[in-house]
Design a protein around this motif. Structure first.
Motif: not given
Length: 195
Positions: A119, A121, A123-124, A146, A174, A191-194
């Motif tokens: 995936r 990702f 970064d919010r 990362r 995941d 986890g989904a948010r790791f």
């Protein structure tokens, strides 16, 4: 060395050499005659990022003998500046090879496998995309990185009694599976948010 298929000549053609960040296996055998490194045959497994823009290669070593995994951009490996799928090489790369764009440092022995998470990702906080990469090593550890950070997110040490041979991500990215030369298989569940 990197090679590409040429549809016009119907054969593979030499592109470049990835030599600056890699030393021959014989170098390690001479330097480490009494340890597992000299007796263990390893396959170095690289991989492509999910979007095909980066290649990760294991078993790299700096001039200071620091073990690294190198990341190369596709344009460095295959000179396809116009994006048409045909190489645009205008010269020979024998003068020194292709330079490593990023170096992941964090293992005490050579890295054996690098695998990109399937995936991309976001970064919010910054709104920028990043990749996640797992690296296995002869030091019996796995590190998770990362691409927008200088340090690993996490490092799992002593996951077996021997070198990490292979890594595999689940489809959703995941779960990471690792296997070691002694037959140990380990699953890392994030986890989904790791990331």
């Amino acid at each position: 060395k990197t090679w590409t298929w040429s549809s016009s000549t119907e054969r593979y053609e030499y592109q470049s050499t990835l030599r600056n960040d890699f030393k021959p296996r014989s170098y390690f055998i001479r330097k480490n005659t009494n340890d597992d490194l000299s007796r263990l045959d390893v396959c170095q497994r690289g991989s492509w990022s999910p979007d095909g823009q980066y290649a990760a290669c294991s078993f790299g070593v700096t001039a200071d003998n620091i073990f690294i995994s190198c990341i190369y951009h596709r344009s460095q490996l295959f000179d396809d500046e116009d994006g048409d799928g045909d190489d645009d090489m205008d010269g020979d790369e024998e003068d020194g090879g292709v330079e490593c764009r990023y170096k992941f440092v964090g293992h005490s022995q050579p890295t054996t496998v690098t695998k990109w998470n399937p995936r991309l990702f976001l970064d919010r906080a910054t709104g920028k995309l990043f990749y996640v990469l797992a690296i296995g090593s002869m030091d019996k550890s796995v590190s998770i990185w990362r691409t927008d950070r200088r340090e690993p997110l996490i490092r799992f040490a002593e996951i077996g009694r021997a070198a990490v041979l292979d890594l595999a991500w689940s489809r959703n990215g995941d779960i990471l599976m690792a296997c070691t030369h002694d037959g140990n298989v380990t699953a890392f569940v994030f986890g989904a948010r790791f990331f």
